[in-house]
Scaffold this active site. Sequence first.
Site, PDB file in Angstrom:
ATOM      1  N   GLU A  44       0.834  -1.216   0.000  1.00 63.83           N
ATOM      2  CA  GLU A  44       0.000   0.000   0.000  1.00 63.83           C
ATOM      3  C   GLU A  44       0.875   1.275   0.000  1.00 63.83           C
ATOM      4  OE1 GLU A  44      -2.207   0.393   3.688  1.00 63.83           O
ATOM      5  OE2 GLU A  44      -3.659   1.779   2.799  1.00 63.83           O
ATOM      6  N   LYS A 113      -9.314   2.424  -2.090  1.00 69.33           N
ATOM      7  CA  LYS A 113      -9.617   1.906  -0.749  1.00 69.33           C
ATOM      8  C   LYS A 113     -10.976   2.417  -0.292  1.00 69.33           C
ATOM      9  CE  LYS A 113      -7.178   1.574   3.704  1.00 69.33           C
ATOM     10  NZ  LYS A 113      -5.901   1.918   4.361  1.00 69.33           N
ATOM     11  N   CYS A 147      -5.645  -2.976   2.773  1.00 70.51           N
ATOM     12  CA  CYS A 147      -5.355  -2.930   4.209  1.00 70.51           C
ATOM     13  C   CYS A 147      -6.599  -2.995   5.101  1.00 70.51           C
ATOM     14  CB  CYS A 147      -4.486  -1.706   4.489  1.00 70.51           C
ATOM     15  SG  CYS A 147      -3.423  -1.920   5.935  1.00 70.51           S
TER      16      CYS A 147
HETATM   17  N1  LIG Z   1      -3.148   1.121   6.530  1.00 73.67           N
HETATM   18  C1  LIG Z   1      -4.179   0.581   7.151  1.00 73.67           C
HETATM   19  O1  LIG Z   1      -5.301   0.554   6.656  1.00 73.67           O
HETATM   20  C2  LIG Z   1      -3.891  -0.031   8.485  1.00 73.67           C
HETATM   21  C3  LIG Z   1      -5.042  -0.824   9.032  1.00 73.67           C
HETATM   22  C4  LIG Z   1      -4.748  -1.318  10.412  1.00 73.67           C
HETATM   23  O2  LIG Z   1      -3.656  -1.134  10.916  1.00 73.67           O
HETATM   24  C5  LIG Z   1      -5.804  -2.013  11.166  1.00 73.67           C
HETATM   25  O3  LIG Z   1      -5.517  -2.378  12.321  1.00 73.67           O
HETATM   26  O4  LIG Z   1      -6.898  -2.207  10.647  1.00 73.67           O
END
Ligand SMILES: NC(=O)CCC(=O)C(=O)O
Length: 262
Positions: A44, A113, A147
């Site tokens: 990402e 996202k 993510c």
């Molecule tokens: N970059 C992110 O979206 C991190 C997501 C994350 O750390 C989580 O715990 O969910």
Amino acid sequence: MNLTISCLQINIAFGDPEKNFKQVSQEIEKTVITSKPDIIVLPELWTTGYDLTRLDEIADENGAVSMKFLSELAKKYSVNLVGGSIAKKVKENVTNTMFTFNREGHLIHEYSKAHLFQLMDEHLYLKGGNKTGLFTLENIPSAGMICYDIRFPEWLRAHTTKGAQVLYVVAEWPLARLYHWRSLLIARAIENQCYVVACNRAGADLKNAFAGHSMIIDPWGEIIAEGSEEPETITAEIDLNKVIEVRKQIPIFNDRRKELYD
Ligand SMILES: NC(=O)CCC(=O)C(=O)O
């Protein structure tokens, strides 16, 4: 059908796209030579890291520079690229956007996202996407996720009920929640009976140390490749027949009681 997939678990230079482009170009070349993958996956926000306060300066205008870069490398090495994500600037908005290119260097999909992660201030600087992550790569129905998206099982399910057999997850997931990262990815593979190919970054920025532990997980939930916390590339071969076998053995997609769910 079998496919070899590599995840580039790189450290990302904070707010320094030039350095990151150079690094990614070198890593792709190295990986093509050593592992001969069909598909390479990046993490990402690999051009900028989480340097969100400087996005005005360093986000990629319309994604043009990143798209040209990924397209040229995909074509040069005849490799499919699930291009992680980059900060894409369109007028006054910035999105966290994944580009996927095929071996001919053609853009086959763009996904932004959907779920913004407030703990890392995304809601203050980014705009969430509202389009599907579904695409077809090497004739395999697949989907891209970014993510925090993996904490929303209904979002991933919306893609597997539409046919996705491989879920590509690109991330900057902190070490502090490594247990969640591993558990959520394994659960998403088991409950959707699909491959999960998850590429996280390594290293640290001023606020977070990142977990690494990129993983390739089969539709039975078994980990077939996993990285350490350090920068490295992981590679595994996936067998798409396994998706069909597991879905036949425990036919959850037929046994769903949609009328009971909201
Ligand atoms: N970059 C992110 O979206 C991190 C997501 C994350 O750390 C989580 O715990 O969910």
